[in-house]
Design a protein around this motif. Structure first.
Motif, PDB file in Angstrom:
ATOM      1  N   GLU A 170      -8.974 -27.412  20.061  1.00 33.28           N
ATOM      2  CA  GLU A 170      -9.166 -27.104  21.801  1.00 33.28           C
ATOM      3  C   GLU A 170      -8.284 -25.654  22.532  1.00 33.28           C
ATOM      4  OE1 GLU A 170      -8.228 -28.973  26.080  1.00 33.28           O
ATOM      5  OE2 GLU A 170      -7.695 -30.216  24.380  1.00 33.28           O
ATOM      6  N   GLY A 171      -8.741 -25.273  22.936  1.00 37.29           N
ATOM      7  CA  GLY A 171      -8.293 -23.878  23.593  1.00 37.29           C
ATOM      8  C   GLY A 171      -8.373 -22.473  21.902  1.00 37.29           C
ATOM      9  N   LEU A 172      -9.269 -22.606  21.183  1.00 35.68           N
ATOM     10  CA  LEU A 172      -9.215 -21.721  19.880  1.00 35.68           C
ATOM     11  C   LEU A 172      -8.903 -20.705  20.239  1.00 35.68           C
ATOM     12  CD1 LEU A 172      -9.401 -21.606  16.852  1.00 35.68           C
ATOM     13  CD2 LEU A 172     -11.821 -21.812  17.361  1.00 35.68           C
ATOM     14  N   GLY A 173     -10.190 -20.117  21.062  1.00 37.35           N
ATOM     15  CA  GLY A 173      -9.898 -18.322  21.502  1.00 37.35           C
ATOM     16  C   GLY A 173      -8.612 -17.316  21.727  1.00 37.35           C
ATOM     17  N   PRO A 174      -7.989 -18.539  23.152  1.00 39.67           N
ATOM     18  CA  PRO A 174      -6.318 -18.284  23.096  1.00 39.67           C
ATOM     19  C   PRO A 174      -5.642 -18.078  22.271  1.00 39.67           C
ATOM     20  CG  PRO A 174      -6.935 -18.966  25.222  1.00 39.67           C
ATOM     21  CD  PRO A 174      -8.405 -19.518  23.872  1.00 39.67           C
ATOM     22  N   LEU A 175      -5.575 -19.310  21.571  1.00 43.98           N
ATOM     23  CA  LEU A 175      -4.504 -19.224  20.447  1.00 43.98           C
ATOM     24  C   LEU A 175      -5.679 -18.486  18.807  1.00 43.98           C
ATOM     25  CD1 LEU A 175      -2.712 -21.393  18.593  1.00 43.98           C
ATOM     26  CD2 LEU A 175      -4.775 -22.197  17.672  1.00 43.98           C
ATOM     27  N   VAL A 176      -5.868 -17.970  19.206  1.00 44.11           N
ATOM     28  CA  VAL A 176      -6.524 -17.099  18.540  1.00 44.11           C
ATOM     29  C   VAL A 176      -5.283 -15.411  18.514  1.00 44.11           C
ATOM     30  CG1 VAL A 176      -7.571 -15.370  16.992  1.00 44.11           C
ATOM     31  CG2 VAL A 176      -8.118 -17.796  17.108  1.00 44.11           C
ATOM     32  N   ASP A 177      -5.795 -14.803  20.117  1.00 43.78           N
ATOM     33  CA  ASP A 177      -4.810 -13.986  20.913  1.00 43.78           C
ATOM     34  C   ASP A 177      -3.467 -14.001  20.527  1.00 43.78           C
ATOM     35  OD1 ASP A 177      -7.373 -13.613  21.858  1.00 43.78           O
ATOM     36  OD2 ASP A 177      -7.401 -14.512  23.704  1.00 43.78           O
ATOM     37  N   ARG A 178      -3.213 -15.762  20.601  1.00 44.55           N
ATOM     38  CA  ARG A 178      -1.752 -15.191  20.627  1.00 44.55           C
ATOM     39  C   ARG A 178      -0.983 -15.235  19.036  1.00 44.55           C
ATOM     40  NH1 ARG A 178      -2.708 -20.109  23.515  1.00 44.55           N
ATOM     41  NH2 ARG A 178      -1.798 -21.804  21.847  1.00 44.55           N
ATOM     42  N   LEU A 179      -1.356 -15.650  18.549  1.00 42.97           N
ATOM     43  CA  LEU A 179      -1.366 -15.553  16.758  1.00 42.97           C
ATOM     44  C   LEU A 179      -1.301 -14.232  16.377  1.00 42.97           C
ATOM     45  CD1 LEU A 179      -3.080 -18.651  15.174  1.00 42.97           C
ATOM     46  CD2 LEU A 179      -1.089 -18.217  15.651  1.00 42.97           C
ATOM     47  N   GLU A 180      -2.329 -13.609  17.214  1.00 40.89           N
ATOM     48  CA  GLU A 180      -3.089 -12.200  16.546  1.00 40.89           C
ATOM     49  C   GLU A 180      -1.471 -11.241  17.449  1.00 40.89           C
ATOM     50  OE1 GLU A 180      -7.693 -10.961  16.105  1.00 40.89           O
ATOM     51  OE2 GLU A 180      -6.417 -11.617  18.558  1.00 40.89           O
ATOM     52  N   ALA A 181      -0.963 -11.607  18.904  1.00 46.92           N
ATOM     53  CA  ALA A 181      -0.131 -11.055  19.494  1.00 46.92           C
ATOM     54  C   ALA A 181       1.005 -10.932  18.523  1.00 46.92           C
ATOM     55  CB  ALA A 181      -0.249 -11.846  20.838  1.00 46.92           C
ATOM     56  N   ALA A 182       1.471 -12.215  17.642  1.00 37.60           N
ATOM     57  CA  ALA A 182       2.866 -12.353  17.426  1.00 37.60           C
ATOM     58  C   ALA A 182       2.517 -12.471  16.162  1.00 37.60           C
ATOM     59  CB  ALA A 182       3.240 -14.069  17.369  1.00 37.60           C
ATOM     60  N   GLY A 183       1.847 -11.695  14.952  1.00 37.47           N
ATOM     61  CA  GLY A 183       1.365 -10.748  14.196  1.00 37.47           C
ATOM     62  C   GLY A 183       2.293 -12.417  13.253  1.00 37.47           C
ATOM     63  N   ALA A 184       1.887 -13.506  13.378  1.00 40.90           N
ATOM     64  CA  ALA A 184       2.026 -15.171  12.918  1.00 40.90           C
ATOM     65  C   ALA A 184       1.181 -14.650  11.614  1.00 40.90           C
ATOM     66  CB  ALA A 184       1.476 -16.252  13.742  1.00 40.90           C
ATOM     67  N   ASN A 185       2.069 -15.383  10.661  1.00 41.72           N
ATOM     68  CA  ASN A 185       1.230 -15.393   9.325  1.00 41.72           C
ATOM     69  C   ASN A 185       0.442 -17.328   8.840  1.00 41.72           C
ATOM     70  OD1 ASN A 185       3.030 -16.497   8.446  1.00 41.72           O
ATOM     71  ND2 ASN A 185       3.406 -14.685   6.700  1.00 41.72           N
ATOM     72  N   GLN A 186       1.219 -18.121   9.801  1.00 45.77           N
ATOM     73  CA  GLN A 186       0.478 -18.948   9.341  1.00 45.77           C
ATOM     74  C   GLN A 186       1.024 -20.426  10.832  1.00 45.77           C
ATOM     75  OE1 GLN A 186       3.640 -21.531   7.621  1.00 45.77           O
ATOM     76  NE2 GLN A 186       4.311 -19.254   6.758  1.00 45.77           N
ATOM     77  N   TYR A 187      -0.218 -21.583  11.623  1.00 42.01           N
ATOM     78  CA  TYR A 187       0.349 -22.005  12.399  1.00 42.01           C
ATOM     79  C   TYR A 187      -0.251 -23.284  11.964  1.00 42.01           C
ATOM     80  CZ  TYR A 187      -0.473 -23.877  16.844  1.00 42.01           C
ATOM     81  OH  TYR A 187      -0.317 -24.320  18.218  1.00 42.01           O
ATOM     82  N   ARG A 188       0.209 -24.211  11.989  1.00 40.12           N
ATOM     83  CA  ARG A 188       0.031 -25.848  11.730  1.00 40.12           C
ATOM     84  C   ARG A 188      -0.402 -26.498  13.074  1.00 40.12           C
ATOM     85  NH1 ARG A 188       2.721 -24.030   7.989  1.00 40.12           N
ATOM     86  NH2 ARG A 188       4.453 -23.629   9.075  1.00 40.12           N
ATOM     87  N   VAL A 189      -1.105 -27.601  13.526  1.00 38.74           N
ATOM     88  CA  VAL A 189      -1.953 -27.834  14.632  1.00 38.74           C
ATOM     89  C   VAL A 189      -1.878 -29.771  14.378  1.00 38.74           C
ATOM     90  CG1 VAL A 189      -2.987 -28.825  16.395  1.00 38.74           C
ATOM     91  CG2 VAL A 189      -2.704 -26.241  15.336  1.00 38.74           C
ATOM     92  N   PHE A 190      -1.464 -30.365  14.397  1.00 42.92           N
ATOM     93  CA  PHE A 190      -0.747 -32.191  13.968  1.00 42.92           C
ATOM     94  C   PHE A 190      -1.640 -32.472  15.188  1.00 42.92           C
ATOM     95  CE2 PHE A 190       2.351 -31.104  11.876  1.00 42.92           C
ATOM     96  CZ  PHE A 190       2.242 -31.125   9.967  1.00 42.92           C
ATOM     97  N   ARG A 191      -2.855 -34.053  14.832  1.00 43.92           N
ATOM     98  CA  ARG A 191      -3.767 -34.673  16.210  1.00 43.92           C
ATOM     99  C   ARG A 191      -2.857 -36.030  15.808  1.00 43.92           C
ATOM    100  NH1 ARG A 191      -3.804 -30.513  18.168  1.00 43.92           N
ATOM    101  NH2 ARG A 191      -6.177 -29.669  18.764  1.00 43.92           N
TER     102      ARG A 191
END
Length: 210
Positions: free
Chosen positions: A89-110
């Motif tokens: 959920e909210g994939l678009g904004p998540l991608v925006d945040r990762l790009e802005a932060a210069g992140a190289n990894q991210y995990r989402v737990f359900r």
């Protein structure tokens, strides 16, 4: 590894404590890698799952696969993955945040209704830093980070792996902590930091038995 350190490894930035196990067998699927790397990643997951005393399966009745690892060169590639926006959920904004932060990894737990892990989505952008890491230690590190919902700072100062005779292996204290967290005597989900005392006792026992 004492209770204070263990507590910090499961305490979020907002001060909340969470240690949860997988509540179902783990079914991994990997996207964006060659066959050789796929084998390495799945082998690392199998090794950590076996360490925990947990199980793997061929399919998950709800999702088909419940551990999804996505390797990409650029975060924007995630926007083109079919149906990923239905899973995240909210994939678009998540991608925006990762790009802005210069992140190289991210995990989402359900989590399921009881609070146990029911799925995990791992996103890795293979920048220069990650690309310089051999496949085996990279895969092992990721497997460790999906077996429990560690805090954001859990491995910030001390990575879970160490080099022994030129080979990257899981640190004994981290391995003992994973085994302790999956002890069937302990609750599947814990949100009180006193849980760390019980983990510490088991880690100490494990150290004494070695």
């Amino acid at each position: 590894m004492d209770a204070e350190r263990i507590s910090a490894m499961f305490t979020r930035g907002d001060g909340s404590y969470l240690c949860a196990r997988w509540g179902r067998p783990i079914v991994p699927v990997v996207f964006g890698v060659e066959e050789a790397t796929l084998t390495v990643v799945k082998g690392a997951v199998e090794a950590v799952v076996a360490l925990a005393g947990h199980k793997m399966a061929e399919t998950d009745a709800e999702l088909g696969a419940n551990l999804m690892l996505f390797f990409c060169r650029d975060w924007a590639e995630l926007r083109a993955v079919p149906n990923l926006d239905r899973l995240i959920e909210g994939l678009g904004p998540l991608v925006d945040r990762l790009e802005a932060a210069g992140a190289n990894q991210y995990r989402v737990f359900r989590f399921d209704q009881a609070g146990a892990i029911r799925a995990c989505f791992v996103f890795l952008r293979m920048d220069a830093a990650l690309a310089s890491v051999p496949a085996a230690p990279l895969a092992l590190s990721q497997a460790v980070q999906v077996i429990l919902p560690w805090s954001e700072r859990a491995f910030a100062g001390a990575p879970p792996l160490e080099i022994r005779e030129g080979v990257a292996v899981l640190k004994p204290e981290v391995a003992a902590l994973i085994r302790a967290a999956y002890d069937p005597v302990l609750p599947q989900v814990a949100r009180d930091a006193s849980h760390a005392l019980r983990l510490a006792a088991r880690v100490t026992l494990a150290g004494g038995a070695e």
